[in-house]
Write a protein that holds these residues in place. Structure first.
Motif, short mmCIF file in Angstrom:
data_model
loop_
_atom_site.label_atom_id
_atom_site.label_comp_id
_atom_site.label_asym_id
_atom_site.label_seq_id
_atom_site.Cartn_x
_atom_site.Cartn_y
_atom_site.Cartn_z
N ARG A 279 22.64 -93.80 47.62
CA ARG A 279 23.21 -94.41 46.40
C ARG A 279 23.42 -93.40 45.28
O ARG A 279 24.34 -93.54 44.47
CB ARG A 279 22.34 -95.57 45.93
CG ARG A 279 20.91 -95.21 45.57
CD ARG A 279 20.09 -96.45 45.22
NE ARG A 279 18.71 -96.12 44.90
CZ ARG A 279 18.29 -95.74 43.71
NH1 ARG A 279 19.17 -95.59 42.71
NH2 ARG A 279 17.02 -95.47 43.49
N ARG A 280 22.57 -92.36 45.24
CA ARG A 280 22.73 -91.35 44.18
C ARG A 280 23.91 -90.42 44.46
O ARG A 280 24.31 -89.67 43.57
CB ARG A 280 21.45 -90.54 44.04
CG ARG A 280 20.26 -91.34 43.49
CD ARG A 280 19.03 -90.48 43.34
NE ARG A 280 17.90 -91.26 42.84
CZ ARG A 280 16.67 -90.77 42.70
NH1 ARG A 280 16.42 -89.50 43.03
NH2 ARG A 280 15.69 -91.53 42.25
N ASP A 281 24.45 -90.48 45.69
CA ASP A 281 25.59 -89.64 46.05
C ASP A 281 26.90 -90.42 46.10
O ASP A 281 27.96 -89.84 46.39
CB ASP A 281 25.35 -88.96 47.40
CG ASP A 281 24.20 -87.98 47.36
OD1 ASP A 281 23.82 -87.56 46.25
OD2 ASP A 281 23.67 -87.64 48.44
N LEU A 282 26.83 -91.73 45.85
CA LEU A 282 28.04 -92.55 45.95
C LEU A 282 29.11 -92.12 44.96
O LEU A 282 30.30 -92.08 45.28
CB LEU A 282 27.69 -94.03 45.75
CG LEU A 282 27.02 -94.74 46.92
CD1 LEU A 282 26.64 -96.16 46.54
CD2 LEU A 282 27.93 -94.75 48.15
N ARG A 283 28.69 -91.77 43.73
CA ARG A 283 29.68 -91.34 42.73
C ARG A 283 30.38 -90.08 43.19
O ARG A 283 31.61 -89.94 43.05
CB ARG A 283 28.99 -91.10 41.38
CG ARG A 283 29.96 -90.63 40.30
CD ARG A 283 29.29 -90.51 38.96
NE ARG A 283 28.85 -91.82 38.46
CZ ARG A 283 28.25 -91.98 37.29
NH1 ARG A 283 28.02 -90.95 36.49
NH2 ARG A 283 27.88 -93.20 36.90
N THR A 284 29.61 -89.15 43.80
CA THR A 284 30.23 -87.92 44.32
C THR A 284 31.23 -88.24 45.42
O THR A 284 32.32 -87.67 45.48
CB THR A 284 29.14 -86.98 44.86
OG1 THR A 284 28.22 -86.66 43.81
CG2 THR A 284 29.75 -85.70 45.41
N ALA A 285 30.87 -89.19 46.32
CA ALA A 285 31.76 -89.57 47.41
C ALA A 285 33.06 -90.17 46.88
O ALA A 285 34.15 -89.88 47.38
CB ALA A 285 31.05 -90.55 48.34
N VAL A 286 32.95 -91.04 45.87
CA VAL A 286 34.15 -91.65 45.28
C VAL A 286 35.02 -90.57 44.62
O VAL A 286 36.25 -90.58 44.76
CB VAL A 286 33.74 -92.73 44.26
CG1 VAL A 286 34.97 -93.22 43.49
CG2 VAL A 286 33.07 -93.90 44.96
N GLN A 287 34.38 -89.63 43.92
CA GLN A 287 35.14 -88.54 43.29
C GLN A 287 35.85 -87.71 44.35
O GLN A 287 36.99 -87.28 44.15
CB GLN A 287 34.20 -87.67 42.46
CG GLN A 287 33.70 -88.34 41.18
CD GLN A 287 32.64 -87.52 40.45
OE1 GLN A 287 32.07 -86.59 41.01
NE2 GLN A 287 32.39 -87.87 39.20
N MET A 288 35.18 -87.48 45.49
CA MET A 288 35.81 -86.74 46.58
C MET A 288 37.06 -87.45 47.06
O MET A 288 38.12 -86.85 47.25
CB MET A 288 34.84 -86.56 47.74
CG MET A 288 33.69 -85.61 47.49
SD MET A 288 32.58 -85.49 48.94
CE MET A 288 33.66 -84.66 50.15
N SER A 289 36.95 -88.77 47.25
CA SER A 289 38.10 -89.56 47.72
C SER A 289 39.25 -89.51 46.72
O SER A 289 40.41 -89.32 47.10
CB SER A 289 37.67 -91.00 47.96
OG SER A 289 38.75 -91.79 48.41
N ASP A 290 38.92 -89.65 45.42
CA ASP A 290 39.97 -89.62 44.40
C ASP A 290 40.63 -88.25 44.30
O ASP A 290 41.85 -88.13 44.18
CB ASP A 290 39.36 -90.01 43.04
CG ASP A 290 38.92 -91.47 42.99
OD1 ASP A 290 39.37 -92.25 43.84
OD2 ASP A 290 38.10 -91.81 42.10
N THR A 291 39.81 -87.19 44.36
CA THR A 291 40.32 -85.83 44.23
C THR A 291 41.17 -85.45 45.43
O THR A 291 42.18 -84.73 45.31
CB THR A 291 39.16 -84.83 44.08
OG1 THR A 291 38.36 -85.21 42.96
CG2 THR A 291 39.69 -83.41 43.88
#
Length: 343
Positions: A279-291
């Motif tokens: 859960r603490r890495d979910l924001r990073t995963a979403v940013q990866m998808s957007d980028t």
């Protein structure tokens, strides 16, 4: 010589009338039954038979009033009991039908990311009864080298990613049975909207896989060396410590492994602990998808759940790839960082 069996899909969805997907071992491209029968006086008899088989879920046999013909219908059931197709045969009253070629019903629930295989399909795969598992994670559709796909695999994956009601796909692929025998199979499917037990609408791809003979005897069947998404994925030998996969950018869910799955990482449906990103890495995963949508290439450390419920940190490198001219996905490569301890 007895007439061939007709294999008729009853997927539902936008079509009002069942269509023929095979005559004997010869595939048909979802052709309306009335075109196959070509002015036959028995069209109404066939439609009545199909409706009865779908309604009752059981084999049905009748004798027509006109012409005294024997008409037999046999259902193709999913795991769960939905009727995806009907084998139909007509002959003289005292005539026996020829043997049926194996076929099995299946479905992919896009909403729940779950695929389901009927007992008939598992028999077609040559799977021993003690090893039968009817429900799987969607990514297991392409796992273990069982399906050897044609260059249309990207189109099939695009259907899953887009999941638009009414979308259809039909193709000839090769199945490597559990006993090593390679069989050519033709499959047909359609994406439909279907209510679940709670009355909520889900997107489901309903399909039938039909054995049409030895792979070596069917020109359209893929060769022993599989084609990986046409020319979009460069064929390369597996590299130790590197695991490649195709991931849905919208849901961040696994579509298929291109290499053997990494050890420990949870990804199957029957794993005690569900696949997840910490859960603490979910924001990073979403940013990866957007980028990824703009840069075409991203890289970050993410913690993935393991089969025993712990977390393993992996380096995740993603590149944008096209499934078709309208559909993109992520080609993801997983590697272990220098410190590969479970965290």
């Amino acid at each position: 010589m007895a007439a061939d069996w007709l294999l008729i899909e009853t997927f539902g969805g936008h079509r009002r009338e069942p269509t023929v997907i095979a005559v004997g071992r010869s595939p048909r491209s979802m052709v309306p039954l009335r075109k196959i029968l070509d002015r036959s006086p028995f069209l109404k008899d066939y439609l009545t038979l199909i409706a009865r088989v779908v309604e009752t879920g059981t084999s049905t046999e009748t004798v027509t009033n006109v012409g005294q013909r024997r008409l037999i219908g046999r259902p193709l059931k999913t795991y769960g009991g939905h009727i995806h197709g009907v084998y139909a045969w007509m002959g003289r009253v005292h005539e026996e039908p020829p043997p049926q070629d194996p076929a099995g019903a299946w479905h992919v629930n896009i909403t729940r990311h779950v695929s389901s295989r009927s007992d008939d399909l598992l028999r077609l795969y040559g799977t021993k009864a003690e090893n039968w598992r009817n429900e799987h994670d969607l990514a297991e559709l392409f796992a273990y080298g069982r399906l050897q796909t044609n260059s249309d695999e990207s189109k099939a994956l695009a259907l899953i990613v887009n999941a638009t009601p009414g979308t259809e796909h039909q193709a000839t692929w090769t199945v490597k049975r559990d006993d090593g025998v390679r069989r050519a199979v033709n499959f047909a499917c359609r994406c439909v909207e279907a209510p679940n037990d709670q009355g909520h609408i889900e997107l489901v791809v309903r399909g039938i896989t039909h054995d049409i003979g030895p792979a070596e005897s069917v020109m359209a069947a893929p060769p022993a060396a599989p084609v990986l998404l046409a020319q979009q994925v460069v064929a390369a030998e597996a590299v130790p410590g590197r695991w490649r996969a195709i991931v849905d950018l919208r849901t961040m869910r696994l579509l298929r492994w291109l290499d053997d799955p990494p050890p420990r990482v949870a990804w199957k449906l029957d794993t005690p602990h569900k696949p997840a990103i910490h859960r603490r890495d979910l924001r990073t995963a979403v940013q990866m998808s957007d980028t990824l949508a703009t840069s075409g290439h991203v890289r970050a450390l993410l913690r993935l759940r393991t089969e025993d419920g712990e977390w393993v940190q992996m380096m995740v490198t993603a590149a944008l790839m096209l499934l078709d001219q309208h559909t993109t996905a992520a080609l993801v490569t997983l590697t272990m960082p220098d410190d590969d301890r479970v965290v």
